[in-house]
Design an enzyme around this catalytic site. Structure first.
Site, PDB file in Angstrom:
ATOM      1  CG  HIS A  62      -2.022  -1.107   0.997  1.00 31.98           C
ATOM      2  ND1 HIS A  62      -2.227  -2.109   1.914  1.00 31.98           N
ATOM      3  CD2 HIS A  62      -2.865  -1.356  -0.034  1.00 31.98           C
ATOM      4  CE1 HIS A  62      -3.173  -2.928   1.459  1.00 31.98           C
ATOM      5  NE2 HIS A  62      -3.574  -2.495   0.292  1.00 31.98           N
ATOM      6  CD  GLU A 106     -13.860  -4.408  -4.216  1.00 30.22           C
ATOM      7  OE1 GLU A 106     -12.650  -4.185  -4.097  1.00 30.22           O
ATOM      8  OE2 GLU A 106     -14.313  -5.449  -4.756  1.00 30.22           O
ATOM      9  N   GLY A 138     -15.033  -1.551 -12.209  1.00 32.76           N
ATOM     10  CA  GLY A 138     -14.160  -0.422 -12.522  1.00 32.76           C
ATOM     11  C   GLY A 138     -14.047  -0.155 -14.018  1.00 32.76           C
ATOM     12  CG  ASP A 155      -5.393  -2.040  -4.364  1.00 29.85           C
ATOM     13  OD1 ASP A 155      -4.846  -3.138  -4.544  1.00 29.85           O
ATOM     14  OD2 ASP A 155      -5.686  -1.598  -3.231  1.00 29.85           O
ATOM     15  CB  SER A 156      -7.107  -4.903 -10.039  1.00 28.49           C
ATOM     16  OG  SER A 156      -5.858  -5.232 -10.607  1.00 28.49           O
ATOM     17  CB  THR A 157      -8.173  -9.624  -8.182  1.00 33.07           C
ATOM     18  OG1 THR A 157      -9.158  -9.154  -9.101  1.00 33.07           O
ATOM     19  CG2 THR A 157      -8.764  -9.598  -6.792  1.00 33.07           C
TER      20      THR A 157
HETATM   21  N1  SAM Z   1      -3.340  -6.010  -3.134  1.00 29.26           N
HETATM   22  C1  SAM Z   1      -4.084  -6.992  -3.755  1.00 29.26           C
HETATM   23  C2  SAM Z   1      -3.341  -7.921  -4.653  1.00 29.26           C
HETATM   24  O1  SAM Z   1      -2.715  -7.510  -5.621  1.00 29.26           O
HETATM   25  O2  SAM Z   1      -3.374  -9.116  -4.364  1.00 29.26           O
HETATM   26  C3  SAM Z   1      -5.349  -6.460  -4.310  1.00 29.26           C
HETATM   27  C4  SAM Z   1      -6.310  -6.406  -3.179  1.00 29.26           C
HETATM   28  S1  SAM Z   1      -7.868  -5.715  -3.422  1.00 29.26           S
HETATM   29  C5  SAM Z   1      -8.700  -6.658  -2.208  1.00 29.26           C
HETATM   30  C6  SAM Z   1      -8.424  -6.212  -4.997  1.00 29.26           C
HETATM   31  C7  SAM Z   1      -9.908  -5.904  -5.172  1.00 29.26           C
HETATM   32  O3  SAM Z   1     -10.194  -5.677  -6.552  1.00 29.26           O
HETATM   33  C8  SAM Z   1     -10.847  -7.027  -4.737  1.00 29.26           C
HETATM   34  O4  SAM Z   1     -11.549  -6.630  -3.596  1.00 29.26           O
HETATM   35  C9  SAM Z   1     -11.764  -7.256  -5.941  1.00 29.26           C
HETATM   36  O5  SAM Z   1     -13.103  -7.488  -5.584  1.00 29.26           O
HETATM   37  C10 SAM Z   1     -11.570  -5.959  -6.699  1.00 29.26           C
HETATM   38  N2  SAM Z   1     -11.896  -6.067  -8.121  1.00 29.26           N
HETATM   39  C11 SAM Z   1     -11.625  -7.106  -8.958  1.00 29.26           C
HETATM   40  N3  SAM Z   1     -12.102  -6.836 -10.183  1.00 29.26           N
HETATM   41  C12 SAM Z   1     -12.674  -5.609 -10.133  1.00 29.26           C
HETATM   42  C13 SAM Z   1     -13.345  -4.791 -11.088  1.00 29.26           C
HETATM   43  N4  SAM Z   1     -13.513  -5.208 -12.353  1.00 29.26           N
HETATM   44  N5  SAM Z   1     -13.793  -3.577 -10.681  1.00 29.26           N
HETATM   45  C14 SAM Z   1     -13.628  -3.158  -9.410  1.00 29.26           C
HETATM   46  N6  SAM Z   1     -13.015  -3.903  -8.459  1.00 29.26           N
HETATM   47  C15 SAM Z   1     -12.549  -5.102  -8.822  1.00 29.26           C
END
Ligand code: SAM
Length: 284
Positions: A62, A106, A138, A155-157
Site C-alpha cells: 500500500h 470496488e 471499474g 489496486d486490482s486482483t
Molecule cells: N493487493 C491486492 C493484490 O494484488 O493481491 C489487491 C487487493 S484488493 C482486495 C483487490 C480488489 O479488486 C478485490 O476486492 C476485488 O473485488 C476488486 N476487483 C476485482 N475486479 C474488479 C473490477 N472489475 N472492478 C472493481 N473492483 C474489482
C-alpha cells in the site's frame, strides 16, 4: 491438528501459511472470500484462494502504490481507486490533507464488509469523509469520465475472474481519458519471476506503453506474493517518476512510513537486467 492455507504459485511450487482460525468464508456474487488468522502473518485475506493481503506485509504494497506517485505529482486533489476493497490504499491516501476526494470503485461489496469486520487495520481507510465508495465494475465506471482525476490507482486482483477487464487495452485507454492533462496512473503489475506471471506482466506493460507517453515500472519486495518480487506500473501523461520526484516537498509533509522513503523511491525504478529485458521486448 495443523491447519494450513496453501496457494499454488506454479504447477510445481506451493506457498503455505499455518492457520490458527478461519474467521470468515463466503461465496459472493463474484468470488470466494476467506479471512484467516495466523501466527506469522496475522490476519490475511484471500480471494478465490489467492493471497490479497496479510496484516504483516500489507504496508509494503500500500505504501508503494500510494507514496510513489504522491511524491511526484505536485497537486493531487481527486483520486480514483479501482478495486482496493480492503481499504489499505485509501488509508495511505487519507494521510494527505491536500487530497479533496477519493473515489473507491470496488466490484464486490462483500469484500468491503468482511474487511470492515475482520481487517480494521486496512478498512479504517474508509473512515474519512473524503472517501466515497462505489460498488461497480471499474471497467464500466471509468468509461464515463474524461479529464476528471489527478491520480488513478488500479489496486486490482489478478488478470482473471472479475479483475480480467482491468488489464485490457480498453481499460488503460479509458484511464488515460479519465485523467487530467498531467494525471498519473499506478497499477499493480504482477511479478516478473515465474513464467506465467511474467507473461501477464508483459502483456499489461505492452498495453500501458501503447496508451501512455511515459510508462515506467518499479519494484517492491512483498513476501506473501508469488516469488516475493512484485512490480508496479507508473504511467503518466506529463511527470517522470524520477526527474519529477520532489523529495523535499514529500518530506515536509511529515508522513511516517515503514517501507517507502525518498532513496527507495529512486532505487525501486532500478530493475534487474532480466526484468528490463522482458519490458524492452514488449516496448517495441
Ligand atoms: N493487493 C491486492 C493484490 O494484488 O493481491 C489487491 C487487493 S484488493 C482486495 C483487490 C480488489 O479488486 C478485490 O476486492 C476485488 O473485488 C476488486 N476487483 C476485482 N475486479 C474488479 C473490477 N472489475 N472492478 C472493481 N473492483 C474489482
Amino acid at each position: 491438528m495443523e491447519l494450513w492455507f496453501t496457494e499454488k504459485h506454479t504447477e510445481h511450487v506451493k506457498f503455505s501459511i499455518q492457520v490458527d482460525r478461519q474467521l470468515y468464508s463466503s461465496q459472493s456474487e463474484f468470488q470466494r472470500i476467506d479471512i484467516f488468522s495466523s501466527k506469522e502473518f496475522g490476519r490475511f485475506l484471500t480471494l478465490d484462494g489467492y493471497m490479497m493481503l496479510t496484516q504483516k506485509d500489507e504496508f509494503i504494497y500500500h505504501e508503494m502504490m500510494v507514496h510513489v506517485p504522491m511524491a511526484v505529482h505536485p497537486k493531487v486533489r481527486k483520486v480514483l481507486v479501482i478495486g482496493g476493497g480492503d481499504g489499505g490504499t485509501a488509508r495511505e491516501l487519507i494521510r494527505y490533507p491536500a487530497i479533496e476526494q477519493i473515489d473507491v470503485v470496488e466490484i464486490d461489496e462483500e469484500v468491503v464488509s468482511a474487511c470492515r469486520t475482520h481487517l480494521p487495520q486496512t478498512a479504517c481507510g474508509f473512515d474519512d469523509e473524503r472517501v466515497r465508495l462505489y460498488y461497480e465494475d471499474g471497467l464500466k465506471y471509468v468509461r464515463r469520465y474524461e479529464d476528471a482525476y489527478d491520480l488513478i490507482l488500479v489496486d486490482s486482483t489478478d488478470p482473471f475472474g472479475p479483475g480480467e477487464g482491468l488489464f485490457t487495452k480498453e481499460f488503460y485507454g479509458n484511464c488515460y481519458k479519465a485523467l487530467k492533462a498531467d494525471g498519473i496512473m499506478v497499477n499493480q503489475h504482477e511479478s516478473p519471476f515465474y513464467p506465467n506471471d511474467a507473461v501477464a506482466m508483459q502483456r499489461a506493460h505492452k498495453r500501458i506503453v501503447d496508451s501512455f507517453p511515459i510508462s515506467k515500472v518499479y519494484q517492491a519486495h512483498i513476501p506473501t506474493y508469488p516469488s516475493g518480487h512484485w512490480l508496479f506500473g507508473f504511467a503518466s501523461k506529463r511527470y517522470h517518476p524520477l526527474a519529477d520526484q520532489d523529495a523535499d516537498r514529500w518530506k515536509a509533509l511529515g508522513i511516517q512510513t515503514r517501507y517507502y522513503n525518498e532513496q527507495l523511491h529512486k532505487g525501486a525504478f532500478a530493475l534487474p537486467n532480466y526484468v528490463e529485458e522482458m519490458l524492452e521486448k514488449v516496448e517495441g
